[in-house]
Write an enzyme that holds these catalytic residues in place. Sequence first.
Site, mmCIF file in Angstrom:
data_model
loop_
_atom_site.group_PDB
_atom_site.id
_atom_site.type_symbol
_atom_site.label_atom_id
_atom_site.label_comp_id
_atom_site.label_asym_id
_atom_site.label_seq_id
_atom_site.Cartn_x
_atom_site.Cartn_y
_atom_site.Cartn_z
ATOM 1 N N GLY A 269 0.733 -1.091 -0.163
ATOM 2 C CA GLY A 269 0.128 0.028 -0.028
ATOM 3 C C GLY A 269 0.829 1.217 -0.090
ATOM 4 N N GLN B 108 -7.721 2.001 5.180
ATOM 5 C CA GLN B 108 -8.527 1.536 6.265
ATOM 6 C C GLN B 108 -10.049 1.020 6.122
ATOM 7 O OE1 GLN B 108 -7.773 0.580 9.375
ATOM 8 N NE2 GLN B 108 -5.519 1.049 9.039
ATOM 9 N N ALA C 92 -3.816 -4.806 0.891
ATOM 10 C CA ALA C 92 -4.580 -5.796 1.169
ATOM 11 C C ALA C 92 -4.287 -6.237 2.655
ATOM 12 C CB ALA C 92 -4.001 -7.068 0.333
ATOM 13 N N CYS D 222 5.339 7.687 23.758
ATOM 14 C CA CYS D 222 6.076 6.748 24.861
ATOM 15 C C CYS D 222 6.312 5.485 24.006
ATOM 16 C CB CYS D 222 5.551 6.866 26.180
ATOM 17 S SG CYS D 222 5.242 8.158 26.979
#
Length: 460
Positions: free
Chosen positions: A69, A177, A195, A320
């Site tokens: 992607g 997404q 994918a 963090c």
Amino acid sequence: MPYFDAASAAPLHPVARQAVLAALDEGWADPARLYREGRRARLLLDAAREAAAEAVGCRPDELVFTPSGTRAVHSGVSGALAGRRRVGGRLVVSAVEHSSVLHAGEAHAAAGGTVTEVPVGRTGAVDPAAFAAELGEGTALACLQSANHEVGTEQPVAEVAEACRAAGVPLLVDAAQSLGWGPVPEGWSLLAASAHKWGGPAGVGLLAVRKGVRFAPQGPSDERESGRAPGFENLPAIVAAAASLRAVRAEAAAEGARLRELVDRIRARVPELVPDVEVVGDPVRRLPHLVTFSCLYVDGETLLSELDREGFSVSSGSSCTSSTLTPSHVLRAMGVLSEGNVRVSLPAGTDSADVDRFLAVLPGVVASVRERLGAAPAAAEPEPAQELVVDALGKRCPIPVIELAKVIGSVRVGGTVTVLSDDAAARLDIPAWCEMRGQRYVGETATPQGAPAYVVRRTT
């Protein structure tokens, strides 16, 4: 062990596994060859392209398969910018785009182009009018994700696409997404996806470029994939990617509704069970399977490690948990709390009982981490001071905010606390703490030595 990080990589869909095995037997030959085995491989490749194009909403000859992607995004951005070089060198993106888009923008800027980032509101969505206002003369390309990778907020793609059409600017949509949940609204010019986000195998991306879009592939190319993704196609993985995309789309309506109910439960229950928590992202216009929340006075890395110890795999945008110790650019752009950040993204088939167990475990985990960091606020002084200075230089999140919380009761109402902190997360987390706790953030100054200083006025 419940896996709650589908936004990073969804578990391999059963259909993908079956398709890989079948294609290993039938699709191992070169699809560019004319002999029997090559023709058989070509039929598989063409069928996969047609299935993927149907899901995307484009013509098969507009879609190519890429090695990832990220490669699809990079190729799409560079090719579109090169194709419209005569128009100008300006790239417009939202401030919360995936890092692949931002890295492509950095490369464009390094080559002499300009990049404009459109800010977002507190939910993580752009204002279509603000985006449209940036589509001025010299804009070669605009980029907008369909839904955010970290907080799940859906972007107003249709409205922005209409603004781009009116301005004559092509729009590249990162649909990684959302593509497994449904098609992207019409109006886009280029689209990229990956994918492994929908349950296909890793190492397969797709790039769609509408006919009529000026596009000039960059770098060496060959005769494969229309010259836009050189190299021998990973046919078994491509077949599995297309087959799994079709399968998850068929299940999307029912599974999306079921997961949305589970996510709604998390969104509602976490603030009830855990004090000092901010649930971020749009509560309505969002992906059905993803929720993000941030916990005050918590070290994100420790929190994720403790949840892993309890059997839950989640991710975080907290500074963090990053080797750079800088907060997520998405959370920073939204102006929300970054410390103690947890992203829960449920894969298809998640059991309701696993969500209930997560909700049962979370309060104790957060409390133990806070106790370990000494996050309990100190008692107020009998005679509050007018001003205090907290020296948190050299200390990382969430210590500067914890130290602020401990002393805020030691200044009188109207008094100030100045926090000295050289941690980049403080610039985001101290204002976010003020909003959550009802205190006033005055602003950032600097000490005579140049150290960043953040001034908070006690109002309650």
